[in-house]
Design a protein around this motif. Structure first.
Motif, PDB file in Angstrom:
ATOM      1  N   ALA A 161       0.828  -1.205   0.000  1.00 16.25           N
ATOM      2  CA  ALA A 161       0.000   0.000   0.000  1.00 16.25           C
ATOM      3  C   ALA A 161       0.861   1.252   0.000  1.00 16.25           C
ATOM      4  N   ARG A 162       1.952   1.217   0.737  1.00 15.94           N
ATOM      5  CA  ARG A 162       2.867   2.356   0.794  1.00 15.94           C
ATOM      6  C   ARG A 162       3.411   2.692  -0.592  1.00 15.94           C
ATOM      7  N   SER A 163       3.486   1.683  -1.466  1.00 16.53           N
ATOM      8  CA  SER A 163       4.012   1.879  -2.814  1.00 16.53           C
ATOM      9  C   SER A 163       2.920   2.088  -3.853  1.00 16.53           C
ATOM     10  N   GLY A 164       1.689   2.295  -3.390  1.00 14.00           N
ATOM     11  CA  GLY A 164       0.612   2.611  -4.318  1.00 14.00           C
ATOM     12  C   GLY A 164      -0.051   1.431  -4.974  1.00 14.00           C
ATOM     13  N   VAL A 165       0.075   0.251  -4.379  1.00  7.07           N
ATOM     14  CA  VAL A 165      -0.545  -0.955  -4.926  1.00  7.07           C
ATOM     15  C   VAL A 165      -1.980  -1.063  -4.422  1.00  7.07           C
ATOM     16  N   LYS A 166      -2.903  -1.382  -5.317  1.00  6.95           N
ATOM     17  CA  LYS A 166      -4.294  -1.590  -4.938  1.00  6.95           C
ATOM     18  C   LYS A 166      -4.451  -3.000  -4.375  1.00  6.95           C
ATOM     19  N   LEU A 167      -5.265  -3.140  -3.337  1.00 10.65           N
ATOM     20  CA  LEU A 167      -5.281  -4.402  -2.596  1.00 10.65           C
ATOM     21  C   LEU A 167      -6.676  -4.958  -2.380  1.00 10.65           C
ATOM     22  N   ALA A 168      -6.779  -6.281  -2.488  1.00 10.13           N
ATOM     23  CA  ALA A 168      -7.941  -7.031  -2.030  1.00 10.13           C
ATOM     24  C   ALA A 168      -7.445  -7.907  -0.878  1.00 10.13           C
ATOM     25  N   LEU A 169      -8.052  -7.770   0.277  1.00  6.81           N
ATOM     26  CA  LEU A 169      -7.578  -8.454   1.482  1.00  6.81           C
ATOM     27  C   LEU A 169      -8.592  -9.496   1.935  1.00  6.81           C
ATOM     28  N   SER A 170      -8.121 -10.735   2.098  1.00  5.34           N
ATOM     29  CA  SER A 170      -9.004 -11.824   2.521  1.00  5.34           C
ATOM     30  C   SER A 170      -8.466 -12.535   3.751  1.00  5.34           C
ATOM     31  N   ALA A 171      -9.374 -12.939   4.605  1.00  6.03           N
ATOM     32  CA  ALA A 171      -9.131 -13.778   5.779  1.00  6.03           C
ATOM     33  C   ALA A 171     -10.509 -14.091   6.343  1.00  6.03           C
ATOM     34  N   ARG A 172     -10.554 -14.886   7.378  1.00  6.64           N
ATOM     35  CA  ARG A 172     -11.856 -15.249   7.925  1.00  6.64           C
ATOM     36  C   ARG A 172     -12.507 -14.124   8.721  1.00  6.64           C
ATOM     37  N   THR A 173     -11.704 -13.265   9.365  1.00  4.47           N
ATOM     38  CA  THR A 173     -12.229 -12.257  10.279  1.00  4.47           C
ATOM     39  C   THR A 173     -12.258 -10.879   9.629  1.00  4.47           C
ATOM     40  N   ALA A 174     -13.462 -10.371   9.380  1.00  5.70           N
ATOM     41  CA  ALA A 174     -13.620  -9.079   8.715  1.00  5.70           C
ATOM     42  C   ALA A 174     -13.088  -7.939   9.572  1.00  5.70           C
ATOM     43  N   GLU A 175     -13.273  -8.030  10.900  1.00  3.71           N
ATOM     44  CA  GLU A 175     -12.841  -6.947  11.782  1.00  3.71           C
ATOM     45  C   GLU A 175     -11.331  -6.730  11.706  1.00  3.71           C
ATOM     46  N   LYS A 176     -10.577  -7.808  11.695  1.00  2.00           N
ATOM     47  CA  LYS A 176      -9.118  -7.689  11.607  1.00  2.00           C
ATOM     48  C   LYS A 176      -8.691  -7.139  10.253  1.00  2.00           C
ATOM     49  N   LEU A 177      -9.404  -7.530   9.222  1.00  2.00           N
ATOM     50  CA  LEU A 177      -9.091  -7.030   7.893  1.00  2.00           C
ATOM     51  C   LEU A 177      -9.341  -5.521   7.814  1.00  2.00           C
ATOM     52  N   GLU A 178     -10.368  -5.050   8.472  1.00  2.00           N
ATOM     53  CA  GLU A 178     -10.657  -3.619   8.480  1.00  2.00           C
ATOM     54  C   GLU A 178      -9.532  -2.850   9.169  1.00  2.00           C
ATOM     55  N   GLU A 179      -8.959  -3.449  10.214  1.00  2.00           N
ATOM     56  CA  GLU A 179      -7.828  -2.811  10.887  1.00  2.00           C
ATOM     57  C   GLU A 179      -6.619  -2.727   9.959  1.00  2.00           C
ATOM     58  N   VAL A 180      -6.385  -3.797   9.202  1.00  2.00           N
ATOM     59  CA  VAL A 180      -5.276  -3.791   8.248  1.00  2.00           C
ATOM     60  C   VAL A 180      -5.533  -2.744   7.164  1.00  2.00           C
ATOM     61  N   LYS A 181      -6.774  -2.630   6.730  1.00  2.00           N
ATOM     62  CA  LYS A 181      -7.122  -1.629   5.717  1.00  2.00           C
ATOM     63  C   LYS A 181      -6.805  -0.230   6.230  1.00  2.00           C
ATOM     64  N   LYS A 182      -7.133   0.058   7.474  1.00  2.00           N
ATOM     65  CA  LYS A 182      -6.840   1.369   8.055  1.00  2.00           C
ATOM     66  C   LYS A 182      -5.341   1.649   8.031  1.00  2.00           C
ATOM     67  N   GLN A 183      -4.548   0.634   8.360  1.00  2.00           N
ATOM     68  CA  GLN A 183      -3.089   0.798   8.331  1.00  2.00           C
ATOM     69  C   GLN A 183      -2.602   1.063   6.910  1.00  2.00           C
ATOM     70  N   CYS A 184      -3.213   0.391   5.927  1.00  2.00           N
ATOM     71  CA  CYS A 184      -2.824   0.590   4.529  1.00  2.00           C
ATOM     72  C   CYS A 184      -3.126   2.013   4.080  1.00  2.00           C
ATOM     73  N   VAL A 185      -4.318   2.483   4.380  1.00  2.00           N
ATOM     74  CA  VAL A 185      -4.710   3.832   3.979  1.00  2.00           C
ATOM     75  C   VAL A 185      -3.859   4.877   4.690  1.00  2.00           C
ATOM     76  N   ALA A 186      -3.482   4.585   5.932  1.00  2.00           N
ATOM     77  CA  ALA A 186      -2.676   5.518   6.727  1.00  2.00           C
ATOM     78  C   ALA A 186      -1.284   5.735   6.135  1.00  2.00           C
ATOM     79  N   THR A 187      -0.818   4.834   5.280  1.00  2.00           N
ATOM     80  CA  THR A 187       0.502   5.011   4.659  1.00  2.00           C
ATOM     81  C   THR A 187       0.508   6.180   3.686  1.00  2.00           C
ATOM     82  N   GLY A 188      -0.675   6.559   3.200  1.00  2.00           N
ATOM     83  CA  GLY A 188      -0.763   7.642   2.232  1.00  2.00           C
ATOM     84  C   GLY A 188      -0.568   7.215   0.802  1.00  2.00           C
ATOM     85  N   GLY A 189      -0.261   5.946   0.588  1.00  2.00           N
ATOM     86  CA  GLY A 189      -0.018   5.470  -0.771  1.00  2.00           C
ATOM     87  C   GLY A 189      -1.275   5.085  -1.518  1.00  2.00           C
TER      88      GLY A 189
END
Length: 349
Positions: free
Chosen positions: A86-114
């Motif tokens: 994400a920091r390098s501007g890559v678009k991402l689809a994130l999968s795992a069993r737990t949606a809540e944890k994935l949302e936290e990872v998404k926040k970290q990705c967006v926070a990079t500014g990329g």
């Protein structure tokens, strides 16, 4: 896998022997010196090919704008890789069993500014629910319009004595670590082949290259992945499909906490401690291997990296040494960390 250090060393030694500059004994000594320089004097936490591309190859930023689907993206290597891309501007689809944890990872990705909010799609998926594979993939294509790279990172490890492992544990672990990845990959690869290009990456392990005691089922699953995807790489050569096998050593994660044991439904429930590579550093090197479309990479600190090299290039000698010296305890220490090993020893006693 080509390691240019050994190729160049072999050329030098071969030329010296061919022209009679020195004897076989001298050649052996030279190789020993080169090996010492490679593994002791020069710090290394990855194979030399990956080290070369990290310093002189394409930067991770070359992936900017591409769409990458990461399974097992909620924690550990998967989450760290998502943030790094994400920091390098890559678009991402994130999968795992737990949606809540994935949302936290998404926040970290967006926070990079990329990337922006719309550049990171959360698509929860239980990999063993095969009926959901196609609909999840369709959702990604509907959102981004394309997929460039699939990163098969989902999986669990396992601990147990070889003869006491219930066969159901083997079945459940292979269902997640092997068959679910194969099923998802076959579906996505049909799309890649029709498109004329695509890249599949698989999180294997050094356990896919070296037999690891007390992790029989896990080791078997990683060896199986190596075989499946090595065949795929050769079979589809020239089709535009690239295959990358990533073999990490001990890395900081919660993998041991949810690890299978000898009994169905049981987990280890402990944390890895000791000398472990950070998930962020592993993700950096993983991202480099994606940017440069490397066939196979080894990511680990010493002495695990040296063990992988020895097994790859000197299998008979290495196996003899490991068996003769009875280094099971030492290998377990490298795998899990010193404190975990001591606790495990007490429990077995």
């Amino acid at each position: 896998m080509i390691d240019w250090f050994y190729v160049s060393a072999g050329v030098v030694v071969g030329c010296q022997l061919l022209f009679g500059c020195f004897s076989l004994m001298c050649a052996a000594k030279l190789l020993a010196v080169l090996a010492i320089i490679r593994f002791v004097i020069i710090p290394a936490d990855c194979d030399l090919t990956l080290w070369f591309y990290e310093h002189f190859g394409k930067p991770v930023e070359s992936l900017k704008g591409q769409v990458v689907w990461i399974t097992g993206a909620s924690t550990g290597i998967g989450a760290a890789l998502a943030v790094r891309l994400a920091r390098s501007g890559v678009k991402l689809a994130l999968s795992a069993r737990t949606a809540e944890k994935l949302e936290e990872v998404k926040k970290q990705c967006v926070a990079t500014g990329g990337v922006g909010e719309n550049d990171v799609l959360v698509v929860p998926l239980d990999m063993t629910n095969y009926s959901k594979h196609q609909s999840t993939f369709d959702q990604i294509l509907a959102h981004f319009g394309q997929l460039d790279i699939l990163v098969n990172n989902a999986g669990r490890t396992q601990r147990g004595r070889w003869e006491r492992i219930d066969l159901q544990v083997d079945r459940e672990l292979f269902d997640l670590n092997v068959f679910s990845l194969i099923a998802l990959s076959r579906m996505v690869i049909k799309y890649f082949l029709q498109r004329g290009s695509g890249h599949v990456a698989v999180t294997s392990s050094v356990a896919g290259k070296v037999g690891v005691p007390m992790s029989t089922s896990y080791t078997g699953s990683k060896h199986a992945l190596q075989g499946y995807f090595d065949c795929l790489r050769l079979e589809k050569a020239g089709s535009g499909l690239r295959v990358t096998m990533v073999c990490p050593g001990p890395v900081e994660s919660n993998i041991l906490n949810i690890s299978f044991t000898e009994k169905p439904g049981e987990v280890v429930g402990e944390s890895r401690v000791g000398r472990l590579m950070s998930s962020e550093r592993c993700a950096d090197l993983f991202a480099v291997s994606l940017a440069n479309q490397l066939n196979e990479v080894w990511i680990s600190e010493q002495p695990v990296l040296l063990l992988v090299y020895a097994t790859q290039y000197f299998p008979a000698i290495t196996t003899w040494c490991l068996v003769s010296l009875s280094v099971v305890g030492y290998i377990m220490k490298l795998r899990d960390g010193k404190n975990v090993l001591k606790e495990g020893e007490k429990k077995q006693e």
